[in-house]
Design a protein around this motif. Sequence first.
Motif, PDB file in Angstrom:
ATOM      1  N   SER A 172       9.252 -13.574  32.013  1.00  0.00           N
ATOM      2  CA  SER A 172       9.236 -14.909  32.621  1.00  0.00           C
ATOM      3  C   SER A 172       8.015 -15.052  33.523  1.00  0.00           C
ATOM      4  CB  SER A 172      10.504 -15.134  33.448  1.00  0.00           C
ATOM      5  OG  SER A 172      10.494 -14.287  34.599  1.00  0.00           O
ATOM      6  N   LYS A 173       7.686 -16.296  33.857  1.00  0.00           N
ATOM      7  CA  LYS A 173       6.561 -16.523  34.759  1.00  0.00           C
ATOM      8  C   LYS A 173       6.819 -15.853  36.110  1.00  0.00           C
ATOM      9  CE  LYS A 173       4.527 -20.585  34.962  1.00  0.00           C
ATOM     10  NZ  LYS A 173       4.205 -21.996  35.319  1.00  0.00           N
TER      11      LYS A 173
ATOM     12  N   ASP B  49       2.295 -20.945  24.312  1.00  0.00           N
ATOM     13  CA  ASP B  49       3.106 -20.875  25.529  1.00  0.00           C
ATOM     14  C   ASP B  49       2.742 -19.690  26.407  1.00  0.00           C
ATOM     15  OD1 ASP B  49       4.456 -23.165  24.806  1.00  0.00           O
ATOM     16  OD2 ASP B  49       6.163 -22.095  23.925  1.00  0.00           O
ATOM     17  N   THR B  50       2.536 -18.520  25.817  1.00  0.00           N
ATOM     18  CA  THR B  50       2.301 -17.326  26.626  1.00  0.00           C
ATOM     19  C   THR B  50       0.893 -17.281  27.186  1.00  0.00           C
ATOM     20  OG1 THR B  50       3.814 -16.211  25.096  1.00  0.00           O
ATOM     21  CG2 THR B  50       2.710 -14.847  26.734  1.00  0.00           C
TER      22      THR B  50
ATOM     23  N   LYS C  66       1.020 -19.564  29.993  1.00  0.00           N
ATOM     24  CA  LYS C  66       1.823 -18.935  31.053  1.00  0.00           C
ATOM     25  C   LYS C  66       0.981 -17.946  31.849  1.00  0.00           C
ATOM     26  CE  LYS C  66       4.907 -15.945  29.692  1.00  0.00           C
ATOM     27  NZ  LYS C  66       6.156 -15.389  29.095  1.00  0.00           N
TER      28      LYS C  66
END
Length: 216
Positions: A98-99, A132-133, A136
């Motif tokens: 997770s972030k 997304d990553t 992120k």
Amino acid sequence: MRELNIIENGAVLVEDGIIKKVGKTEEILKEINEREYEVYDAKGKAVLPGFIDSHTHFVFGGYRADEYYLRLKGATYMEIMEKGGGIINSVEATRRASKEELIELGKKRLDSMLSFGVTTVEGKSGYGLDFDTEIKQLEVYKELNDIHPIDIVPTFLGAHSIPREYRCRNMEYIDFIIEKVLPYIKEKNLAQFVDVFCEKMYFLWMNQESFFLLQR
């Protein structure tokens, strides 16, 4: 480089975050009113410029300690990657993180760097290899830059390896980076530079447009 220019009993005069003078303490004190300045006593210590770490990937999930053992035995980085190690191992763990987890990991690593005198660091993405990553990672760098004393220079390294979902479709992955990821990074101002891993079996070239897109 072998000859250090050491100023014994020296002083550094700083005004508004800018170094104005460096020299013998007694000489600098003759030119200023000491009561107008905040004084830090560094007696018995050395005052050095902050170190700049210009190539790091300090926001990532997982560890690859076993690969250090292989390197010590003589394996090359490319040999490790060909056997399924290297970048891809970190990609899977970073995608799952997770972030908030990455921020905490990043803070600990920055604290360690700062303890060794690093004050500016380049932070590369490249352990996401998807939209997304990669975003992120860059968002984590941006948040850490706001809350940590170290200055972070973010670099987008989406072309770090070919993700499994694009295997044997290298050009499609490059098009994805140029058409989908880079415009968003530019819009949100998430990176100052774009990097590419130029190596056999990976990216030996990239559309020139991608290198200039962030500066338009």
